[in-house]
Design a protein around this motif. Structure first.
Motif, PDB file in Angstrom:
ATOM      1  N   THR A 183      49.572  25.467  26.210  1.00 42.31           N
ATOM      2  CA  THR A 183      48.890  24.896  25.242  1.00 42.31           C
ATOM      3  C   THR A 183      47.810  24.034  25.546  1.00 42.31           C
ATOM      4  O   THR A 183      47.456  23.853  26.788  1.00 42.31           O
ATOM      5  CB  THR A 183      50.060  24.009  24.719  1.00 42.31           C
ATOM      6  OG1 THR A 183      50.466  22.824  25.630  1.00 42.31           O
ATOM      7  CG2 THR A 183      51.401  24.480  24.506  1.00 42.31           C
ATOM      8  N   CYS A 184      46.953  23.895  24.401  1.00 47.00           N
ATOM      9  CA  CYS A 184      45.808  23.046  24.663  1.00 47.00           C
ATOM     10  C   CYS A 184      45.936  21.844  23.694  1.00 47.00           C
ATOM     11  O   CYS A 184      46.300  22.124  22.382  1.00 47.00           O
ATOM     12  CB  CYS A 184      44.585  23.605  24.412  1.00 47.00           C
ATOM     13  SG  CYS A 184      44.334  24.886  25.647  1.00 47.00           S
ATOM     14  N   VAL A 185      45.916  20.626  23.942  1.00 51.20           N
ATOM     15  CA  VAL A 185      45.993  19.466  22.966  1.00 51.20           C
ATOM     16  C   VAL A 185      44.654  18.614  22.650  1.00 51.20           C
ATOM     17  O   VAL A 185      43.943  18.848  23.396  1.00 51.20           O
ATOM     18  CB  VAL A 185      46.792  18.191  23.491  1.00 51.20           C
ATOM     19  CG1 VAL A 185      48.329  18.911  23.745  1.00 51.20           C
ATOM     20  CG2 VAL A 185      46.363  17.604  24.893  1.00 51.20           C
ATOM     21  N   THR A 186      44.534  18.318  21.086  1.00 51.83           N
ATOM     22  CA  THR A 186      43.645  17.801  20.742  1.00 51.83           C
ATOM     23  C   THR A 186      43.950  16.146  20.574  1.00 51.83           C
ATOM     24  O   THR A 186      44.534  15.679  20.957  1.00 51.83           O
ATOM     25  CB  THR A 186      43.353  18.335  19.196  1.00 51.83           C
ATOM     26  OG1 THR A 186      44.388  18.046  18.299  1.00 51.83           O
ATOM     27  CG2 THR A 186      43.302  19.991  19.429  1.00 51.83           C
ATOM     28  N   THR A 187      42.872  15.555  19.648  1.00 54.29           N
ATOM     29  CA  THR A 187      43.130  14.276  19.132  1.00 54.29           C
ATOM     30  C   THR A 187      43.341  14.218  17.671  1.00 54.29           C
ATOM     31  O   THR A 187      43.388  13.050  17.274  1.00 54.29           O
ATOM     32  CB  THR A 187      41.851  13.181  19.567  1.00 54.29           C
ATOM     33  OG1 THR A 187      40.477  14.101  18.907  1.00 54.29           O
ATOM     34  CG2 THR A 187      41.485  13.164  20.895  1.00 54.29           C
ATOM     35  N   ALA A 188      43.719  15.283  16.849  1.00 54.06           N
ATOM     36  CA  ALA A 188      44.179  15.253  15.690  1.00 54.06           C
ATOM     37  C   ALA A 188      45.447  14.233  15.596  1.00 54.06           C
ATOM     38  O   ALA A 188      46.410  14.606  16.403  1.00 54.06           O
ATOM     39  CB  ALA A 188      44.282  16.400  15.265  1.00 54.06           C
ATOM     40  N   LEU A 189      45.528  13.282  14.665  1.00 53.59           N
ATOM     41  CA  LEU A 189      46.351  12.334  14.515  1.00 53.59           C
ATOM     42  C   LEU A 189      47.518  12.752  13.702  1.00 53.59           C
ATOM     43  O   LEU A 189      47.644  12.403  12.437  1.00 53.59           O
ATOM     44  CB  LEU A 189      45.742  10.862  13.974  1.00 53.59           C
ATOM     45  CG  LEU A 189      46.487   9.720  14.114  1.00 53.59           C
ATOM     46  CD1 LEU A 189      46.569   9.445  15.488  1.00 53.59           C
ATOM     47  CD2 LEU A 189      45.777   8.490  13.522  1.00 53.59           C
ATOM     48  N   LEU A 190      48.173  13.761  13.994  1.00 51.72           N
ATOM     49  CA  LEU A 190      49.570  14.382  13.294  1.00 51.72           C
ATOM     50  C   LEU A 190      50.669  14.554  14.137  1.00 51.72           C
ATOM     51  O   LEU A 190      50.339  14.859  15.352  1.00 51.72           O
ATOM     52  CB  LEU A 190      48.693  15.421  12.608  1.00 51.72           C
ATOM     53  CG  LEU A 190      47.581  15.569  11.662  1.00 51.72           C
ATOM     54  CD1 LEU A 190      47.165  16.812  11.336  1.00 51.72           C
ATOM     55  CD2 LEU A 190      48.299  14.741  10.387  1.00 51.72           C
ATOM     56  N   PRO A 191      51.893  14.610  13.419  1.00 48.69           N
ATOM     57  CA  PRO A 191      53.050  15.345  14.183  1.00 48.69           C
ATOM     58  C   PRO A 191      52.604  16.670  14.556  1.00 48.69           C
ATOM     59  O   PRO A 191      51.672  17.429  13.866  1.00 48.69           O
ATOM     60  CB  PRO A 191      53.985  14.857  13.348  1.00 48.69           C
ATOM     61  CG  PRO A 191      53.520  14.965  12.060  1.00 48.69           C
ATOM     62  CD  PRO A 191      52.112  14.195  12.206  1.00 48.69           C
ATOM     63  N   ILE A 192      53.782  17.462  15.049  1.00 51.46           N
ATOM     64  CA  ILE A 192      53.758  18.710  15.412  1.00 51.46           C
ATOM     65  C   ILE A 192      54.414  19.576  13.969  1.00 51.46           C
ATOM     66  O   ILE A 192      55.398  19.007  13.679  1.00 51.46           O
ATOM     67  CB  ILE A 192      54.537  19.015  16.697  1.00 51.46           C
ATOM     68  CG1 ILE A 192      54.058  18.578  17.766  1.00 51.46           C
ATOM     69  CG2 ILE A 192      54.665  20.778  16.732  1.00 51.46           C
ATOM     70  CD1 ILE A 192      52.789  19.093  18.397  1.00 51.46           C
ATOM     71  N   GLY A 193      53.479  20.146  13.444  1.00 51.02           N
ATOM     72  CA  GLY A 193      53.928  21.218  12.260  1.00 51.02           C
ATOM     73  C   GLY A 193      54.578  22.231  12.578  1.00 51.02           C
ATOM     74  O   GLY A 193      54.740  22.614  14.021  1.00 51.02           O
ATOM     75  N   LYS A 194      55.320  23.003  11.513  1.00 51.09           N
ATOM     76  CA  LYS A 194      56.043  24.028  11.687  1.00 51.09           C
ATOM     77  C   LYS A 194      55.146  25.181  12.284  1.00 51.09           C
ATOM     78  O   LYS A 194      55.711  26.361  12.938  1.00 51.09           O
ATOM     79  CB  LYS A 194      56.742  24.233  10.640  1.00 51.09           C
ATOM     80  CG  LYS A 194      57.846  23.325  10.141  1.00 51.09           C
ATOM     81  CD  LYS A 194      58.595  23.878   8.833  1.00 51.09           C
ATOM     82  CE  LYS A 194      59.568  22.716   8.620  1.00 51.09           C
ATOM     83  NZ  LYS A 194      60.175  23.274   7.329  1.00 51.09           N
ATOM     84  N   LYS A 195      53.833  25.348  11.561  1.00 55.87           N
ATOM     85  CA  LYS A 195      53.018  26.206  12.128  1.00 55.87           C
ATOM     86  C   LYS A 195      52.302  25.859  13.394  1.00 55.87           C
ATOM     87  O   LYS A 195      51.138  25.222  12.995  1.00 55.87           O
ATOM     88  CB  LYS A 195      52.276  26.865  10.836  1.00 55.87           C
ATOM     89  CG  LYS A 195      52.819  27.284   9.698  1.00 55.87           C
ATOM     90  CD  LYS A 195      51.843  27.695   8.579  1.00 55.87           C
ATOM     91  CE  LYS A 195      52.495  28.472   7.444  1.00 55.87           C
ATOM     92  NZ  LYS A 195      51.584  28.808   6.363  1.00 55.87           N
ATOM     93  N   LEU A 196      52.819  26.239  14.613  1.00 55.73           N
ATOM     94  CA  LEU A 196      52.056  25.907  15.694  1.00 55.73           C
ATOM     95  C   LEU A 196      50.806  26.728  16.066  1.00 55.73           C
ATOM     96  O   LEU A 196      51.026  27.906  16.030  1.00 55.73           O
ATOM     97  CB  LEU A 196      52.870  25.727  17.017  1.00 55.73           C
ATOM     98  CG  LEU A 196      54.153  24.834  16.730  1.00 55.73           C
ATOM     99  CD1 LEU A 196      55.008  24.996  17.947  1.00 55.73           C
ATOM    100  CD2 LEU A 196      53.559  23.309  16.574  1.00 55.73           C
ATOM    101  N   LYS A 197      49.613  26.013  16.480  1.00 57.67           N
ATOM    102  CA  LYS A 197      48.485  26.808  17.219  1.00 57.67           C
ATOM    103  C   LYS A 197      48.564  26.255  18.651  1.00 57.67           C
ATOM    104  O   LYS A 197      48.033  25.127  18.854  1.00 57.67           O
ATOM    105  CB  LYS A 197      47.212  26.502  16.326  1.00 57.67           C
ATOM    106  CG  LYS A 197      47.208  27.383  14.841  1.00 57.67           C
ATOM    107  CD  LYS A 197      45.833  26.926  14.517  1.00 57.67           C
ATOM    108  CE  LYS A 197      45.473  27.531  13.284  1.00 57.67           C
ATOM    109  NZ  LYS A 197      43.868  27.420  12.701  1.00 57.67           N
TER     110      LYS A 197
END
Length: 240
Positions: A183-197
């Motif tokens: 995985t690679c993580v960003t700073t997008a201020l969101l929970p983990i959605g059902k459609k994972l990238k």
């Protein structure tokens, strides 16, 4: 619902990268009291996992060892640290640091070893914390590979997860780096959605979590709505 939380320094300095130790301790306690599980990234991303959080730290500030580690050990919860290997035992004065940015002492390898012994996993955050979008493919790969080899040499484990420095990336960077890690993580201020990238996972910045009165209902509609609003404002500002 599930999410990844990101912290930098656990201290009382009041900087944009600081999170108060007392608030951190209360947060961990109340999250667990509220029935939300704190787990590793691998556990969090299992399809059957729900109502869970993962704790992550960026860079490797010494205050994580001094102030966060005892709290995590007492609560017996795992965490991940995205390490900038080129500044281990020094300060966060990497070449791309903005003028006026707060200065922090960084952990040395012995302190990092203590973190690992307590259950923290060391992940990759490059060697020098560059804006990867300004580098060519070879430079990006060198930043990742050199950092990974240092971590593997010290701890006998190659990093499986990555955090983009400053949260900055584009499709080219995600394609290059995404091939190297789970995985690679960003700073997008969101929970983990059902459609994972896997190469673009969002995280909740702890800066926006400091003023909560109660963390027991972490995923309440009100709290989630506030974070989505902050995310929307970030996206709007980035357009201008």
């Amino acid at each position: 619902m599930k999410a990844i939380l990101t912290f930098h320094s656990i201290d009382d300095r009041g900087t944009v990268l600081s999170f108060p130790p007392a608030t951190f301790a209360r947060m961990i306690e109340e999250i667990l009291e509220g029935g939300v599980k704190i787990c590793s990234l691998d556990q969090l991303l299992c399809p059957e996992t729900d109502n869970a959080l993962t704790i992550t730290f960026d860079d490797g500030m010494r205050s994580v060892y001094e102030n966060a580690l005892p709290i995590l050990k007492d609560a017996n919860v795992p965490s991940h640290l995205y390490l900038t290997t080129g500044v281990v035992g020094r300060t966060n004065n990497w070449p791309t640091q903005p003028r006026g940015a707060p200065a922090f002492d960084m952990m040395d390898w012995q302190e990092l070893e203590a973190c690992v012994d307590a259950g923290m996993k060391i992940e990759s955050h490059t060697v020098s914390h560059p804006n990867l979008c300004r580098l060519d493919r070879q430079q990006i790969e060198e930043e990742c590979e050199t950092a990974d080899l240092s971590i593997e040499k010290q701890f006998g484990r190659r990093p499986e997860h990555f955090a983009y420095p400053y949260g900055i990336y584009d499709a080219r960077v995600a394609e290059i780096v995404g091939q190297k890690y789970q995985t690679c993580v960003t700073t997008a201020l969101l929970p983990i959605g059902k459609k994972l990238k896997a190469a673009e996972l969002p995280r909740l910045d702890s800066y926006y979590l400091q003023k909560r009165r109660d963390y027991r209902h972490f995923f309440s509609p009100t709290a989630s709505g506030y974070l989505r609003l902050r995310h929307g404002l970030r996206v709007f500002r980035s357009m201008f």
